[in-house]
Design an enzyme around this catalytic site. Sequence first.
Site, PDB file in Angstrom:
ATOM      1  N   ILE A  51       0.819  -1.211   0.000  1.00  0.00           N
ATOM      2  CA  ILE A  51       0.000   0.000   0.000  1.00  0.00           C
ATOM      3  C   ILE A  51       0.852   1.260   0.000  1.00  0.00           C
ATOM      4  CG2 ILE A  51      -1.785   1.280   1.263  1.00  0.00           C
ATOM      5  CD1 ILE A  51      -2.739  -1.373   2.386  1.00  0.00           C
ATOM      6  N   HIS A 164       5.568   4.780   0.138  1.00  0.00           N
ATOM      7  CA  HIS A 164       5.104   3.479   0.594  1.00  0.00           C
ATOM      8  C   HIS A 164       4.684   3.558   2.055  1.00  0.00           C
ATOM      9  CE1 HIS A 164       5.160  -0.900   1.341  1.00  0.00           C
ATOM     10  NE2 HIS A 164       4.919  -0.983   0.042  1.00  0.00           N
ATOM     11  N   HIS A 165       3.592   2.860   2.385  1.00  0.00           N
ATOM     12  CA  HIS A 165       3.026   2.948   3.734  1.00  0.00           C
ATOM     13  C   HIS A 165       3.977   2.395   4.802  1.00  0.00           C
ATOM     14  CE1 HIS A 165      -0.055   3.958   6.440  1.00  0.00           C
ATOM     15  NE2 HIS A 165      -1.103   3.572   5.739  1.00  0.00           N
ATOM     16  N   SER A 166       4.946   1.570   4.399  1.00  0.00           N
ATOM     17  CA  SER A 166       5.884   1.022   5.378  1.00  0.00           C
ATOM     18  C   SER A 166       6.812   2.086   5.938  1.00  0.00           C
ATOM     19  CB  SER A 166       6.721  -0.103   4.747  1.00  0.00           C
ATOM     20  OG  SER A 166       7.502   0.383   3.667  1.00  0.00           O
ATOM     21  N   GLY A 168       5.844   4.973   7.072  1.00  0.00           N
ATOM     22  CA  GLY A 168       5.193   5.657   8.181  1.00  0.00           C
ATOM     23  C   GLY A 168       3.699   5.742   7.948  1.00  0.00           C
TER      24      GLY A 168
END
Length: 444
Positions: A51, A164-166, A168
């Site tokens: 995501i 990218h959601h990783s 934060g």
Amino acid sequence: MGKTPSLNLLKGSKTMKDSVRYVELKEGEGNHEHEPLSSGSRFFHEPGFNIYILTKIGVNSTIHIDAARDFCIQMVAKYPCFSKVVVKDKESGSMNWVRTHVNIDDHLIIPEIDQNMESGDKFVEDYVSNLTVSCIDNSKPLWDIHILNARTSDAEATCIYRAHHSLGDGLSFMNMLLSLSPKASDPKELTTLAMNKKAHHHTTKATSFISFCMVLWNTFVAFMLFVFTTMFLKDTQTPMKASPGVEDRRRRIVTRSVSFADIKLVKNAMNATVNDVIVGIVQAGFNRYLKGRYEEINSPVPENILLRAMMSYNLRASVNVDAATKNTNEDETWGYKVGYILLPFNVKNRSDPLDYVREAKAIMERRKASFEPFATRFFAKTLVPKLFGIKGLMIHIISYVDKVTFVLSAEEETIPDPQKLCDDLEISLHHIKCSVLDKPCAEK
């Protein structure tokens, strides 16, 4: 007067397995400085949950490449996580953040734009939609910036920031953007998110003990409902329920702004909160939208429709993420520190539009007087996403100056007419406001 800049957080997803590649840690490279991914960050690298967060920023002048490049340089210098790549160990399968060289020009995308196009708004909407079915190469830091010097109805140019959601959560990115943006009133000061002032109430030991017991009880009830709903209940089969494979399909992202004063009017009249009113508006809007979809197929609306919604909560003590925190560890302020509550959405028809807000207020008051977001955090990051998957509809709400903006991220096959849903949300607020003022309500 110039046009008001807009800041909207949009969330898209992309999960094509053949386009997700990682830098592999080769033999002899294990001594390089690296940092393990947090559990929250690792989740967003699981199959089916790749995501991205998209941030759309409208500005009132042409965006110059040099200014955009300077912004990127400041961002990378201040936040080292934007100069790290995901490295996967070939033997153990562990994933780590590893610092790498950043070529800013690899992260700036400036497409050629026909200035004589028929609609700048449609161009930007289509461009963002295309981003929801593309990925960033994992061999470089997972962010990029798209400069669209196309005039729209509310801006002279648009900047799309994708990360990218990783890296934060949404609050981290909002604080990052604001920490690099000087105030219009005082260019020497940086912008921060406003802090809500909490009222202090005098309580006795007896009332404090009773309140604590109520919190524990509400937490237990909410947690059991969370587990029961997750394990045994399913959403009613409606036109709003996505079919399998939704995570790989294109999403259409649209926005609709309404008056913040209207929402505050309802809030004050019903002794509620802004969130209570917004949840009520969404329930009423879903009711209108579903009635329209069933009318299209000449079918009656089912009774007792069950829809489940997950609402995210910031688990930090403050909304302001410390700009000096330069890592993505979950224990620090930057990163992914979000809890969830599971809300049952009752979208049945109501004779009094205010009932939607009353019901939302009652549910939210019980949930706020509990530790549900903390108690369910582990399940929200592991079990629940695997059971629920990526949904066909996500709604984000942003308040800015005198407007509240609904941001809808809709999967095109499930919600083919997201602007119609925006209309229904706006009309629902109009009806709720008329009911508060106790006056006849004409259709907008």
